[in-house]
Design an enzyme around this catalytic site. Structure first.
Site, PDB file in Angstrom:
ATOM      1  N   ARG A 103       0.884  -1.172   0.000  1.00 16.16           N
ATOM      2  CA  ARG A 103       0.000   0.000   0.000  1.00 16.16           C
ATOM      3  C   ARG A 103       0.914   1.211   0.000  1.00 16.16           C
ATOM      4  NH1 ARG A 103      -5.392   1.110   3.518  1.00 16.16           N
ATOM      5  NH2 ARG A 103      -6.100  -0.331   1.900  1.00 16.16           N
ATOM      6  N   HIS A 130      -7.332   0.651  -6.467  1.00 17.14           N
ATOM      7  CA  HIS A 130      -7.500  -0.230  -5.306  1.00 17.14           C
ATOM      8  C   HIS A 130      -8.111  -1.540  -5.823  1.00 17.14           C
ATOM      9  CE1 HIS A 130      -7.737  -1.608  -1.323  1.00 17.14           C
ATOM     10  NE2 HIS A 130      -8.592  -0.771  -0.781  1.00 17.14           N
ATOM     11  N   GLN A 133      -9.882  -4.233  -3.512  1.00 15.58           N
ATOM     12  CA  GLN A 133     -11.213  -3.808  -3.093  1.00 15.58           C
ATOM     13  C   GLN A 133     -12.236  -4.165  -4.164  1.00 15.58           C
ATOM     14  OE1 GLN A 133     -12.251  -2.171  -0.124  1.00 15.58           O
ATOM     15  NE2 GLN A 133     -14.195  -2.791  -1.008  1.00 15.58           N
ATOM     16  N   ASP A 221     -17.487   6.664  -1.465  1.00 16.96           N
ATOM     17  CA  ASP A 221     -16.248   6.540  -0.689  1.00 16.96           C
ATOM     18  C   ASP A 221     -15.986   7.901  -0.040  1.00 16.96           C
ATOM     19  OD1 ASP A 221     -13.786   5.732   0.345  1.00 16.96           O
ATOM     20  OD2 ASP A 221     -12.729   5.808  -1.578  1.00 16.96           O
ATOM     21  N   CYS A 261     -16.494   1.177   0.368  1.00 17.68           N
ATOM     22  CA  CYS A 261     -15.319   0.346   0.642  1.00 17.68           C
ATOM     23  C   CYS A 261     -14.902   0.422   2.105  1.00 17.68           C
ATOM     24  CB  CYS A 261     -14.175   0.756  -0.265  1.00 17.68           C
ATOM     25  SG  CYS A 261     -13.751   2.506  -0.116  1.00 17.68           S
ATOM     26  N   ARG A 289     -13.419  -9.191   1.186  1.00 20.49           N
ATOM     27  CA  ARG A 289     -11.990  -8.893   0.995  1.00 20.49           C
ATOM     28  C   ARG A 289     -11.171 -10.136   1.341  1.00 20.49           C
ATOM     29  NH1 ARG A 289     -10.115  -3.669   1.201  1.00 20.49           N
ATOM     30  NH2 ARG A 289      -8.184  -4.685   0.557  1.00 20.49           N
TER      31      ARG A 289
HETATM   32  N1  NVA Z   1     -10.142   6.300  -1.264  1.00 24.88           N
HETATM   33  C1  NVA Z   1      -9.749   5.863   0.051  1.00 24.88           C
HETATM   34  C2  NVA Z   1      -9.928   4.391   0.171  1.00 24.88           C
HETATM   35  C3  NVA Z   1      -9.607   3.814   1.512  1.00 24.88           C
HETATM   36  C4  NVA Z   1      -9.751   2.336   1.555  1.00 24.88           C
HETATM   37  C5  NVA Z   1      -8.306   6.264   0.314  1.00 24.88           C
HETATM   38  O1  NVA Z   1      -7.480   6.167  -0.607  1.00 24.88           O
HETATM   39  O2  NVA Z   1      -8.000   6.705   1.431  1.00 24.88           O
HETATM   40  N1   CP Z   2     -11.293  -0.660   2.238  1.00 22.19           N
HETATM   41  C1   CP Z   2     -10.030  -0.700   2.704  1.00 22.19           C
HETATM   42  O1   CP Z   2      -9.067  -0.937   1.972  1.00 22.19           O
HETATM   43  O2   CP Z   2      -9.923  -0.522   4.047  1.00 22.19           O
HETATM   44  P1   CP Z   2      -8.587  -0.294   4.876  1.00 22.19           P
HETATM   45  O3   CP Z   2      -8.046   1.051   4.527  1.00 22.19           O
HETATM   46  O4   CP Z   2      -9.034  -0.400   6.304  1.00 22.19           O
HETATM   47  O5   CP Z   2      -7.599  -1.378   4.511  1.00 22.19           O
END
Ligand code: NVA
Ligand code: CP
Length: 310
Positions: A103, A130, A133, A221, A261, A289
């Site tokens: 990540r 992502h 997801q 989101d 998500c 997931r």
């Molecule tokens: N769009 C959000 C998704 C978190 C799972 C982010 O990137 O923070």
């Molecule tokens: N939806 C998702 O990826 O959640 P986290 O940021 O908690 O991993």
């Protein structure tokens, strides 16, 4: 099958279908308490530049279910945090592990890592995609509707990483996606063009009621993704009117479901009543997931699906 899973487009339509079928079988096995240690003695490294609840725990629990092991790696505790190059980290970890999930703030970081890694690399979220997801989301949609083919999905809010993967997935699943975003927060043109070139059906609009008309799925989101915190005030202003509330849900198809998500910010992109209401399937999404990633890990680490006897 590609070595890595950096984009949802790293799977083709057939591979998505097979991975989700495997995920559904693994979900059944787990529910029945049947062992499915398909990755015994295999190790997954998990590098997190940003926070995570679901991704971290579902990958770690998934590897344990499969008889393997997951290592949580904080770049600040690694030599990466002291300036070691990504390409050197990638080559060293390739000698110890069977796969790496990353990540990262920048998608380019994950791409560079993958270039130097001889083991599979999974994008656990970047600024542009992502895919894990959305793999779980397609599974959830399939469970609910039988098939995603021909369904209408409406995205309401920020044209962000999750939105991008969903847009790209429309080329693989036959779903039609309508995106309602303030003009300054629309998904990137190159993502939309790439999805269209691959056969996706995408409509971009501004008003949420236009996107949700006849929708089978409404998806939203957070308005301030990780890394966008400095823009919080201007984003709050720009997204006013983009809250998924009961009035908006009523404009969709009668059997429409609401997806998110997570994490959610109640009262911003979604109301508490919708998140906790009868249309919401967010907890199924979160659960899937685990199952979808287990199926993905088996494919990437063994080069095959879940064997028939399982
Ligand atoms: N769009 C959000 C998704 C978190 C799972 C982010 O990137 O923070
Ligand atoms: N939806 C998702 O990826 O959640 P986290 O940021 O908690 O991993």
């Amino acid at each position: 099958m590609n070595k890595d899973f950096l984009s949802i487009l790293d799977l083709d339509g057939v591979e998505i279908e097979r991975t989700i079928s495997d995920a559904l079988r693994l979900k059944g096995m787990k529910a029945r308490g049947e062992a499915h240690e398909l990755l015994r003695a295999k190790s997954l490294g998990m590098i997190f530049e940003k926070a995570s609840t679901r991704t971290r725990v579902s990958f770690e629990a998934g590897m344990a279910d499969l008889g393997g092991h997951a290592l949580f790696l904080n770049p600040q505790d690694m030599q990466l945090g002291r300036g070691e190059e990504i390409r050197d980290t990638a080559r060293a970890l390739s000698r110890y592990l069977d796969g790496v999930m990353i990540r990262a703030y920048r998608h380019a970081t994950i791409e560079e890592y993958a270039r130097y890694s001889s083991i599979p690399v999974i994008n656990g979220l970047s600024d542009t995609e992502h895919p894990c997801q959305v793999l779980a989301d397609i599974m959830t949609i399939r469970e609910r509707f039988g098939s995603p083919d021909g369904l209408r999905i409406a995205w309401v809010g920020d044209g962000n990483n999750v939105c991008n993967s969903l847009i790209l997935s429309s080329a693989l699943t036959g779903m039609e996606i309508s995106v309602a975003s303030p003009p300054a927060y629309r998904p990137k043109e190159r993502v939309v063009e790439r999805a269209k070139a691959a056969g996706g059906r995408i409509r971009i609009c501004t008003a949420p009621p236009d996107a949700v008309r006849d929708a089978d799925v409404i998806y939203t989101d957070i308005w301030v993704s990780m890394g966008d915190e400095a823009e919080r005030a201007e984003r709050m202003r720009a997204f006013t009117g983009y809250t998924v509330d009961e009035g908006l849900v009523e404009r969709a198809s009668s059997g429409a479901v609401v997806m998110h998500c997570l994490p959610a910010h109640r009262g911003e992109e979604i109301t508490d009543a919708v998140l906790e209401g009868p249309h919401s399937i967010v907890w199924d999404q979160a659960e899937n997931r685990l199952h979808a990633q287990k199926a993905l890990l088996v494919r990437l680490m063994t080069g095959a699906g879940v064997p028939e006897e399982h």
